[in-house]
Design a protein around this motif. Sequence first.
Motif, PDB file in Angstrom:
ATOM      1  N   ILE A  30      77.425  70.958  22.660  1.00 42.81           N
ATOM      2  CA  ILE A  30      78.364  70.927  23.782  1.00 42.81           C
ATOM      3  C   ILE A  30      77.653  71.334  25.064  1.00 42.81           C
ATOM      4  CG2 ILE A  30      80.482  71.926  24.709  1.00 42.81           C
ATOM      5  CD1 ILE A  30      81.409  72.360  21.822  1.00 42.81           C
ATOM      6  N   LEU A  61      77.019  69.148  28.521  1.00 47.18           N
ATOM      7  CA  LEU A  61      77.433  69.629  29.835  1.00 47.18           C
ATOM      8  C   LEU A  61      76.280  69.596  30.829  1.00 47.18           C
ATOM      9  CD1 LEU A  61      79.651  72.691  28.810  1.00 47.18           C
ATOM     10  CD2 LEU A  61      80.438  70.583  29.896  1.00 47.18           C
ATOM     11  N   ARG A  72      85.971  76.785  35.121  1.00 50.86           N
ATOM     12  CA  ARG A  72      85.727  76.131  33.839  1.00 50.86           C
ATOM     13  C   ARG A  72      86.821  76.582  32.883  1.00 50.86           C
ATOM     14  NH1 ARG A  72      80.005  76.208  30.712  1.00 50.86           N
ATOM     15  NH2 ARG A  72      79.680  74.478  32.172  1.00 50.86           N
ATOM     16  N   ILE A 107      85.311  67.157  26.002  1.00 48.81           N
ATOM     17  CA  ILE A 107      84.936  67.539  27.363  1.00 48.81           C
ATOM     18  C   ILE A 107      85.670  66.626  28.332  1.00 48.81           C
ATOM     19  CG2 ILE A 107      83.047  67.807  29.005  1.00 48.81           C
ATOM     20  CD1 ILE A 107      81.156  68.219  26.665  1.00 48.81           C
ATOM     21  N   GLU A 152      86.402  71.744  34.970  1.00 47.69           N
ATOM     22  CA  GLU A 152      85.892  71.024  33.816  1.00 47.69           C
ATOM     23  C   GLU A 152      86.503  71.671  32.583  1.00 47.69           C
ATOM     24  OE1 GLU A 152      81.707  71.314  34.160  1.00 47.69           O
ATOM     25  OE2 GLU A 152      81.634  73.493  33.976  1.00 47.69           O
ATOM     26  N   ILE A 190      86.949  72.164  28.508  1.00 43.93           N
ATOM     27  CA  ILE A 190      86.312  72.058  27.198  1.00 43.93           C
ATOM     28  C   ILE A 190      87.351  72.475  26.161  1.00 43.93           C
ATOM     29  CG2 ILE A 190      84.393  72.784  25.741  1.00 43.93           C
ATOM     30  CD1 ILE A 190      82.964  73.663  28.341  1.00 43.93           C
TER      31      ILE A 190
END
Length: 366
Positions: free
Chosen positions: A13, A17, A62, A81, A91, A93
Amino acid sequence: MIIDLPSTTTSRINSKLVRLRDEGGAVTLGRVLTLVIVTDDGEKTEEAVEAANEASREHPCRVIVVARGARKASPRLDAQIRVGGDAGASEVIVLRLYGELADEGASCVVPLLLPDTPVVAWWPFEGPAVPSKDPIGVLAQRRITDAAAEKNPIKALESRKAAYTPGDTDLAWTRLTLWRAMLASSLDLPPYEKIVDAEVSGEADSPSTELLAAWLASGLKIPVKRTKAVRGEGICNVRLDRKSGPVELSRPDGRVGTLVQPDQPERRVALQRRSIRDCLAEELRRLDPDEVYELALKSLGKVVRGRAPATKPVARKPAAKPAAAKVPASAKAAAKAEAESKSEPESNGAAAPKAAKKPAKAKAGS
């Protein structure tokens, strides 16, 4: 853009990113915090993500969603994502944890935290008994819960009081901001008299009503009555009594409130029930402990609950029975005396004055 990473690891992950950052620019440098959302995997997960996306337009961050799946499944981590238009100004996740990993959310979150930024943990539905001791709560400077989303909101509020640690807060408290502002501003106008009595009315299971009554008790230094509203949602009415007259703020429809004060025209104010997005955005504005919320929690014991509805029926019943018994008795006695006086002969009429004299002699002797 949405990128699915089934059966993955945190290192993969992170690599993805970094690749997205290189392709889209150093967007991550503009993030001001990391918001960790802890919930069970299901339809409600998307509601929390949407609220975080809206709040991120004011606080770019985030968002890490820890969605705990079935614990009987084999250990697996599925990630997703979201960047660009699917993530607001953040962003996102999404970590879906299955099997034994469902209880290891903290170990999956740590590698994904932004460096040198604050961490905020949010439980949008059922929260832990002690948020500050939860594995994810230990990582956070601020811990946000929502007592209104619990099965027993009032019991959950008592649990928040017992387990409070600086940095804890609850969205039931955030929903009071407009009420607190209106009540405080109404008391800024003359006459500056002391509040002698206060009453807050709302739904029976409304934690915000409990906190508002506790906040008034802590600020006014008097016991505050907390009663159940006949109709309406959430907080319905607040009444503050002074010598010159009461200050009353009511919101029966959940949208528009009415403020009534002595020697002042009646005013209509905006008191619409706040959305999760608005409450979350407000909580993300501050990362220091909320001392006023702490005082409100400690003052929950000063709130007098359910006293007004219990006293009204008791006062009415004894008053009704004697009144109903006396009226017929007096009417019958008067009718009987009148009938006897008409039917008696003249010889009895001579005895009547003698009977009337006896009470007069007794009165003089006393």
